[in-house]
Write a protein that holds these residues in place. Structure first.
Motif, PDB file in Angstrom:
ATOM      1  N   PRO A 101       0.830  -1.209   0.000  1.00  0.00           N
ATOM      2  CA  PRO A 101       0.000   0.000   0.000  1.00  0.00           C
ATOM      3  C   PRO A 101       0.865   1.259   0.000  1.00  0.00           C
ATOM      4  O   PRO A 101       1.878   1.337   0.692  1.00  0.00           O
ATOM      5  CB  PRO A 101      -0.792  -0.125   1.305  1.00  0.00           C
ATOM      6  N   GLN A 102       0.452   2.223  -0.799  1.00  0.00           N
ATOM      7  CA  GLN A 102       1.168   3.487  -0.867  1.00  0.00           C
ATOM      8  C   GLN A 102       0.251   4.531  -1.476  1.00  0.00           C
ATOM      9  O   GLN A 102      -0.733   4.204  -2.119  1.00  0.00           O
ATOM     10  CB  GLN A 102       2.437   3.350  -1.692  1.00  0.00           C
ATOM     11  N   GLY A 103       0.590   5.785  -1.274  1.00  0.00           N
ATOM     12  CA  GLY A 103      -0.204   6.847  -1.875  1.00  0.00           C
ATOM     13  C   GLY A 103       0.310   8.212  -1.504  1.00  0.00           C
ATOM     14  O   GLY A 103       1.195   8.361  -0.659  1.00  0.00           O
ATOM     15  N   GLU A 107      -0.679  17.381   5.335  1.00  0.00           N
ATOM     16  CA  GLU A 107      -0.876  16.121   6.048  1.00  0.00           C
ATOM     17  C   GLU A 107       0.443  15.580   6.583  1.00  0.00           C
ATOM     18  O   GLU A 107       1.462  15.607   5.906  1.00  0.00           O
ATOM     19  CB  GLU A 107      -1.523  15.101   5.103  1.00  0.00           C
ATOM     20  N   ASN A 108       0.414  15.060   7.790  1.00  0.00           N
ATOM     21  CA  ASN A 108       1.555  14.402   8.407  1.00  0.00           C
ATOM     22  C   ASN A 108       1.764  13.051   7.724  1.00  0.00           C
ATOM     23  O   ASN A 108       0.801  12.305   7.515  1.00  0.00           O
ATOM     24  CB  ASN A 108       1.234  14.241   9.902  1.00  0.00           C
ATOM     25  N   PRO A 109       3.024  12.681   7.379  1.00  0.00           N
ATOM     26  CA  PRO A 109       3.237  11.409   6.689  1.00  0.00           C
ATOM     27  C   PRO A 109       2.711  10.182   7.435  1.00  0.00           C
ATOM     28  O   PRO A 109       2.155   9.270   6.808  1.00  0.00           O
ATOM     29  CB  PRO A 109       4.760  11.351   6.525  1.00  0.00           C
ATOM     30  N   ARG A 153      -4.174   6.632   6.655  1.00  0.00           N
ATOM     31  CA  ARG A 153      -5.283   6.929   5.747  1.00  0.00           C
ATOM     32  C   ARG A 153      -5.216   6.026   4.521  1.00  0.00           C
ATOM     33  O   ARG A 153      -6.232   5.472   4.078  1.00  0.00           O
ATOM     34  CB  ARG A 153      -5.252   8.404   5.339  1.00  0.00           C
ATOM     35  N   GLU A 154      -4.017   5.871   3.959  1.00  0.00           N
ATOM     36  CA  GLU A 154      -3.866   5.026   2.771  1.00  0.00           C
ATOM     37  C   GLU A 154      -4.261   3.579   3.054  1.00  0.00           C
ATOM     38  O   GLU A 154      -4.895   2.937   2.220  1.00  0.00           O
ATOM     39  CB  GLU A 154      -2.441   5.107   2.228  1.00  0.00           C
ATOM     40  N   SER A 198      -9.009  -1.146   3.511  1.00  0.00           N
ATOM     41  CA  SER A 198     -10.005  -1.124   4.592  1.00  0.00           C
ATOM     42  C   SER A 198      -9.439  -1.477   5.961  1.00  0.00           C
ATOM     43  O   SER A 198     -10.172  -1.911   6.846  1.00  0.00           O
ATOM     44  CB  SER A 198     -11.189  -2.040   4.272  1.00  0.00           C
ATOM     45  N   VAL A 199      -8.138  -1.310   6.145  1.00  0.00           N
ATOM     46  CA  VAL A 199      -7.506  -1.596   7.432  1.00  0.00           C
ATOM     47  C   VAL A 199      -7.480  -0.308   8.245  1.00  0.00           C
ATOM     48  O   VAL A 199      -6.846   0.673   7.847  1.00  0.00           O
ATOM     49  CB  VAL A 199      -6.093  -2.170   7.248  1.00  0.00           C
ATOM     50  N   THR A 200      -8.169  -0.313   9.369  1.00  0.00           N
ATOM     51  CA  THR A 200      -8.283   0.874  10.221  1.00  0.00           C
ATOM     52  C   THR A 200      -7.111   0.944  11.214  1.00  0.00           C
ATOM     53  O   THR A 200      -6.467  -0.069  11.492  1.00  0.00           O
ATOM     54  CB  THR A 200      -9.620   0.846  10.980  1.00  0.00           C
ATOM     55  N   PRO A 201      -6.829   2.141  11.736  1.00  0.00           N
ATOM     56  CA  PRO A 201      -5.674   2.315  12.631  1.00  0.00           C
ATOM     57  C   PRO A 201      -5.651   1.379  13.837  1.00  0.00           C
ATOM     58  O   PRO A 201      -4.571   1.001  14.301  1.00  0.00           O
ATOM     59  CB  PRO A 201      -5.784   3.776  13.072  1.00  0.00           C
TER      60      PRO A 201
END
Length: 161
Positions: free
Chosen positions: A42-44, A50-52, A58-59, A65-68
């Motif tokens: 995953p990347q974007g 926005e903070n990296p 977010r990405e 669909s993986v939440t924090p």
């Protein structure tokens, strides 16, 4: 586009996530828009202001669909890493505004179940996914990103299967 013109273009600011399962295998997904096998992590892009590290979270949510709450941060690359697009792709990707990407990579441990990963998102980017070893990840990535992926794997090697 001439080599001189390409050299004047900036890099697109971006984040990447190496997501590991408990066995130390890497999440890899097949790009939906590629006619040839093109697996990636995953990347974007980073949104303005926005903070990296927040962009990385977010990405993950947008792409798989993986939440924090389902990940634990482990590490990040010491420096920004970059890659250049092949010259023939520059005019067609990001409207020719960038010559490639500069990326900050984050290593995260996935703490959820496989059935909580969903690539059928609102704007799907992937057609399939799997957990793979680092060497298999290097073999699966498109050639123009291979050196960057090798750098990411080298930095995170101690965490990998």
């Amino acid at each position: 586009m001439t080599p001189e013109a390409l050299a004047t273009l900036p890099y697109r600011p971006c984040v990447g996530v190496m997501l590991l399962n408990p066995q130390g295998l890497i999440f890899a997904a097949q790009r939906i828009d590629s006619p040839t096998p093109a697996w990636q992590m995953p990347q974007g892009g980073i949104d303005p202001g926005e903070n990296p590290s927040l962009a990385a979270l977010r990405e993950l949510e947008e792409e798989i669909s993986v939440t924090p709450d389902l990940v634990a941060p482990l590490a990040e690359t010491r420096d920004w890493l970059s890659y250049d697009l092949p010259p023939d792709l520059v005019p067609t990707i990001w409207n020719g505004r960038y010559r490639g990407q500069k990326q900050r990579w984050f290593l995260m441990r996935y703490q959820g179940r496989d059935d909580q990963i969903n690539i059928a998102t609102h704007h799907p980017e992937f057609s399939a996914w799997k957990w793979i070893a680092a060497d298999d990840m290097l073999a699966a990535i498109v050639p123009f990103k291979r050196d960057l992926y090798a750098q990411v794997i080298a930095e995170f090697r101690d965490y990998l299967a």
